[in-house]
Enzyme design. Structure first.
Site, PDB file in Angstrom:
ATOM      1  N   LYS A  22       0.926  -1.295  -0.201  1.00 11.69           N
ATOM      2  CA  LYS A  22       0.084   0.100   0.189  1.00 11.69           C
ATOM      3  C   LYS A  22       1.031   1.232   0.081  1.00 11.69           C
ATOM      4  O   LYS A  22       0.557   2.249  -0.868  1.00 11.69           O
ATOM      5  CB  LYS A  22      -1.007  -0.001   1.210  1.00 11.69           C
ATOM      6  N   ASN A  23       1.840   1.148   1.040  1.00 15.76           N
ATOM      7  CA  ASN A  23       2.743   2.547   1.128  1.00 15.76           C
ATOM      8  C   ASN A  23       3.567   2.861  -0.170  1.00 15.76           C
ATOM      9  O   ASN A  23       3.864   3.798  -0.262  1.00 15.76           O
ATOM     10  CB  ASN A  23       3.292   2.511   2.324  1.00 15.76           C
ATOM     11  N   ARG A  93      -4.491  10.103   3.244  1.00 10.22           N
ATOM     12  CA  ARG A  93      -3.329  10.798   3.564  1.00 10.22           C
ATOM     13  C   ARG A  93      -2.383  10.886   2.502  1.00 10.22           C
ATOM     14  O   ARG A  93      -1.498  11.977   2.309  1.00 10.22           O
ATOM     15  CB  ARG A  93      -2.599  10.059   4.656  1.00 10.22           C
ATOM     16  N   CYS A 117      -6.207   8.293   8.325  1.00 14.20           N
ATOM     17  CA  CYS A 117      -6.363   8.271   9.831  1.00 14.20           C
ATOM     18  C   CYS A 117      -6.093   9.391  10.696  1.00 14.20           C
ATOM     19  O   CYS A 117      -5.269   9.974  10.529  1.00 14.20           O
ATOM     20  CB  CYS A 117      -5.708   6.857  10.166  1.00 14.20           C
ATOM     21  N   ARG A 122      -0.609  16.093  11.673  1.00 14.02           N
ATOM     22  CA  ARG A 122       0.037  15.466  10.682  1.00 14.02           C
ATOM     23  C   ARG A 122       0.872  16.433  10.046  1.00 14.02           C
ATOM     24  O   ARG A 122       0.405  17.198   8.946  1.00 14.02           O
ATOM     25  CB  ARG A 122      -0.787  14.901   9.814  1.00 14.02           C
ATOM     26  N   PRO A 123       2.142  17.207  10.441  1.00 17.58           N
ATOM     27  CA  PRO A 123       2.791  18.375   9.967  1.00 17.58           C
ATOM     28  C   PRO A 123       3.312  17.907   8.628  1.00 17.58           C
ATOM     29  O   PRO A 123       3.649  16.706   8.763  1.00 17.58           O
ATOM     30  CB  PRO A 123       3.582  18.856  11.003  1.00 17.58           C
ATOM     31  N   GLN A 126       7.879  19.444   6.653  1.00 15.76           N
ATOM     32  CA  GLN A 126       9.454  19.108   5.983  1.00 15.76           C
ATOM     33  C   GLN A 126       9.096  18.871   4.705  1.00 15.76           C
ATOM     34  O   GLN A 126      10.006  19.159   3.785  1.00 15.76           O
ATOM     35  CB  GLN A 126       9.755  17.594   6.891  1.00 15.76           C
ATOM     36  N   ASP A 308       3.482   1.393  12.032  1.00 21.01           N
ATOM     37  CA  ASP A 308       2.208   0.421  11.482  1.00 21.01           C
ATOM     38  C   ASP A 308       1.970  -0.841  11.879  1.00 21.01           C
ATOM     39  O   ASP A 308       0.862  -1.379  11.842  1.00 21.01           O
ATOM     40  CB  ASP A 308       2.250   0.548   9.922  1.00 21.01           C
ATOM     41  N   ARG A 400      -8.806   0.298   3.777  1.00 23.09           N
ATOM     42  CA  ARG A 400      -7.933   1.153   3.046  1.00 23.09           C
ATOM     43  C   ARG A 400      -6.784   0.516   2.666  1.00 23.09           C
ATOM     44  O   ARG A 400      -5.850   0.777   1.908  1.00 23.09           O
ATOM     45  CB  ARG A 400      -7.758   2.489   3.961  1.00 23.09           C
TER      46      ARG A 400
END
Length: 432
Positions: A22-23, A93, A117, A122-123, A126, A308, A400
């Site tokens: 997924k990622n 995300r 999620c 969630r900055p 960067q 995760d 998801r």
């Protein structure tokens, strides 16, 4: 409303095939925007996040052709839009990868902040820091991030990430592939899906060096050509099935994996008393009778224990004989599942980023909630081991990131099914 119903207590036996990561997929699919030609991407997981990304690409003007269930052809040559629709992007995300991809393609992007999620703040500072170093003007207006490179494309730059950030590393990598000059990303993240994205870009003609180390160098090229690429297996899906066997017992062969990616998970489970044997691109996971040993886990960037996988191993620790300590080193809000475990009889106490788990003899089935993707997976792991029936709602979170999880677990002997509650029934019970 749909939910999973699990009758626990059945050991797992058989084989399970792991899907594409997924990622990796949620970054590689947007990366197709950079390709001047048709790219065929194989081993794409059939999950809702992928469906959402493909929907966004279609909206932007890409031609999306499903060759089969796990293979997609993308032709982004006619993409003309640089603004991503709010309603689609706010649900995942990974929408922020579209900033880097659109910047690289058009020199400008208009994308909502990331959704997905709720794991705390969630900055993306960067990410934006990297884009700014590459000559991009950044503004946040009316709920959208506006990015524009004055000269029509970003330029190479030296970017030092203040914290190790997977998302920022991948996003800057996307923006740098077609940038003018050399981009150097220092303190880069090293996760397998970063290497996979770099390999995809290189297979299309990019010049990326050092992915998998803490310094990545990207020399911008004038164009990327089409080609074929296969996404790596999903490290987290494989780890989830490993914890399912550890919790419920049995013996399962987990196929289509890269064992090296699972070393950090394997080490902890072996420490607890799970028997794990490597066999080519498969692992055989065995859990016999008797209680598992407790252990301490701290989540860290790769090659450390992945955040995760933290909720899933917590489910196993709830059944270990003794006290275990979890230390969450990545997210601020990853323990929302603790209340759900307590409904099942777990003894878990949370203080900030630390959770103390005192193992119990057994868990008891109960109605629980999948409060995010990995917490939902942890509820399944706990439910498989629990006595009685566990009902899990808000399963859209689980879908998801896990392909056909009910079918895969059923094949292993789990008693799990998906049921649909008629709307009038759940409304009459005050739900929704």
């Amino acid at each position: 409303m749909t939910k999973y119903v699990i009758r626990g207590g059945n050991p797992l036996h058989g084989e399970v095939d792991i899907s594409g990561a997924k990622n990796a997929a949620v970054a590689i699919l947007p990366a197709a925007l950079l390709v001047d030609g048709v790219c065929r991407i194989e081993n794409v997981p059939e999950i809702s996040d992928v469906t959402m990304i493909l929907g966004i690409l279609r909206d932007l003007g890409a031609k999306v052709t499903m060759i089969n269930r796990t293979t997609v052809e993308l032709d982004c040559s006619r993409v003309y839009k640089q603004n991503v629709p709010y309603e689609l992007a706010r649900q995942i995300r990974a929408s922020y990868y579209l900033i880097g991809a659109l910047l690289g393609r058009f020199g400008r992007a208009e994308v909502p902040p990331p959704g997905g999620c709720d794991l705390g703040v969630r900055p993306i500072d960067q990410h934006l820091k990297g884009f700014a170093a590459m000559g991009t003007r950044i503004q946040v207006e009316n709920g959208f991030i506006h990015a524009a490179a004055p000269n029509g494309r970003p330029h190479g730059a030296q970017v030092y990430l203040d914290v190790v950030s997977v998302g920022a590393t991948m996003n800057i990598l996307l923006a740098a592939a077609l940038a003018d000059g050399l981009t150097i990303i220092e303190n880069a993240a090293k996760e397998p899906h970063i290497v996979d994205l770099a390999n995809f870009l290189n297979s299309m003609g990019a010049d990326v060096m050092g992915a998998g180390t803490d310094v990545i160098k990207v020399r911008g090229v004038s164009r990327l050509r089409g080609g074929t690429y296969s996404i790596i297996p999903d490290q987290i899906e494989a780890g989830t099935y490993m914890t399912a066997v550890a919790a419920a017992g049995g013996e399962v062969r987990i196929n289509n994996i890269i064992p090296k990616h699972l070393d950090c998970i394997t080490a902890k489970l072996v420490e607890m008393g799970v028997d794990i044997e490597e066999e080519g691109d498969a692992l055989i996971v065995r859990r016999g009778p008797g209680r598992l040993s407790p252990t301490n886990v701290k989540t860290m960037p790769y090659p450390g224990f992945p955040t995760d996988m933290q909720p899933q191993i917590a489910a196993v620790l709830c059944l270990a004989q003794g006290t275990s300590i979890l230390n969450e080193g990545v997210w601020d809000n990853r323990y929302r599942y603790a209340d759900e475990f307590r409904r099942m009889g777990a003894n878990i106490q949370v203080n900030g980023k630390i959770a103390v788990i005192e193992g119990v003899d057994s868990l008891t089935g109960a109605p629980v909630c999948a409060c995010d993707l990995r917490a939902g997976a942890a509820m399944i792991v706990a439910g498989l081991a629990a006595q009685g029936t566990t009902e899990i709602d808000q399963i859209y979170h689980i879908e998801r990131g896990y392909e056909n999880i009910v079918a895969k677990l059923s094949k292993l002997g789990a008693d799990i099914r998906e049921i649909t509650i008629p709307e009038e029934e759940w409304r009459s019970n005050g739900v929704g």
